[in-house]
Scaffold this motif. Structure first.
Motif, short mmCIF file in Angstrom:
data_model
loop_
_atom_site.label_atom_id
_atom_site.label_comp_id
_atom_site.label_asym_id
_atom_site.label_seq_id
_atom_site.Cartn_x
_atom_site.Cartn_y
_atom_site.Cartn_z
N ASN A 2 -7.44 -34.43 -32.81
CA ASN A 2 -7.77 -35.83 -33.05
C ASN A 2 -6.50 -36.53 -33.52
O ASN A 2 -6.04 -36.30 -34.63
CB ASN A 2 -8.88 -35.94 -34.09
N MET A 3 -5.95 -37.40 -32.66
CA MET A 3 -4.67 -38.02 -32.96
C MET A 3 -4.84 -39.46 -33.39
O MET A 3 -5.67 -40.19 -32.88
CB MET A 3 -3.77 -37.96 -31.73
N ASN A 4 -4.00 -39.84 -34.32
CA ASN A 4 -3.94 -41.19 -34.83
C ASN A 4 -2.82 -41.92 -34.07
O ASN A 4 -1.70 -41.41 -33.99
CB ASN A 4 -3.64 -41.10 -36.33
N LEU A 5 -3.12 -43.09 -33.51
CA LEU A 5 -2.14 -43.81 -32.70
C LEU A 5 -0.85 -44.08 -33.46
O LEU A 5 0.25 -43.82 -32.95
CB LEU A 5 -2.74 -45.12 -32.18
N VAL A 8 1.14 -40.85 -33.81
CA VAL A 8 1.74 -40.43 -32.54
C VAL A 8 2.97 -41.26 -32.24
O VAL A 8 4.04 -40.73 -31.89
CB VAL A 8 0.71 -40.51 -31.38
N HIS A 60 -4.27 -47.58 -27.71
CA HIS A 60 -5.46 -46.73 -27.82
C HIS A 60 -5.93 -46.25 -26.44
O HIS A 60 -6.42 -45.12 -26.32
CB HIS A 60 -6.58 -47.47 -28.55
N LEU A 63 -3.67 -43.37 -25.59
CA LEU A 63 -3.98 -42.23 -26.44
C LEU A 63 -5.26 -41.54 -25.99
O LEU A 63 -5.32 -40.30 -25.92
CB LEU A 63 -4.11 -42.68 -27.90
N GLY A 64 -6.28 -42.31 -25.62
CA GLY A 64 -7.53 -41.73 -25.14
C GLY A 64 -7.34 -40.95 -23.84
O GLY A 64 -7.87 -39.85 -23.68
N ASP A 67 -4.73 -37.74 -24.64
CA ASP A 67 -4.92 -36.92 -25.85
C ASP A 67 -4.65 -35.44 -25.60
O ASP A 67 -3.87 -34.81 -26.32
CB ASP A 67 -6.33 -37.12 -26.40
N GLU A 68 -5.26 -34.87 -24.58
CA GLU A 68 -5.08 -33.44 -24.31
C GLU A 68 -3.63 -33.13 -23.94
O GLU A 68 -3.06 -32.14 -24.40
CB GLU A 68 -6.01 -33.00 -23.19
N LEU A 70 -0.95 -34.84 -24.81
CA LEU A 70 -0.12 -35.00 -26.00
C LEU A 70 -0.25 -33.79 -26.92
O LEU A 70 0.73 -33.34 -27.50
CB LEU A 70 -0.50 -36.28 -26.74
N THR A 71 -1.46 -33.28 -27.05
CA THR A 71 -1.68 -32.09 -27.88
C THR A 71 -0.80 -30.95 -27.39
O THR A 71 -0.08 -30.31 -28.18
CB THR A 71 -3.16 -31.67 -27.85
#
Length: 99
Positions: A2-5, A8, A60, A63-64, A67-68, A70-71
């Protein structure tokens, strides 16, 4: 993950701002992040020829969607030096100055 914009953006900025111009964080094969001198900005790499599509803000929506990716990237960051990015950004700045 769960990332915070804001987190990041701050992490990417810290990792990119002291690298040479044209360095990208290679999030996926076709999505890269670069430092524009003020902030981290995204760009899509054109698949069938050298170059980049328009840049985009890290927001956002990004990021949505990423997300995967970026992880995985933060677990094993990969960077590239791209002289073609420097040329692309210069050409965009020149076009803007002419208007």
């Amino acid at each position: 993950m769960n990332m915070n914009l804001s987190g990041v953006k701050d992490q990417l900025a810290a990792m990119l701002k002291d690298r040479p111009p044209g360095t990208t964080a290679d999030i996926t094969e076709h999505t890269v992040i670069y430092w524009d001198g003020r902030q981290a900005v995204g760009a899509h790499v054109i698949a069938d020829r050298p170059g980049f599509e328009e840049s985009f803000d890290l927001d956002h929506h990004f990021l949505g969607d990423a997300d995967e990716h970026l992880t995985h990237w933060f677990e094993d960051p990969k960077f590239s030096e791209r002289p073609d990015l420097v040329a692309w950004l210069k050409a965009r700045a020149d076009r803007s100055a002419e208007q």
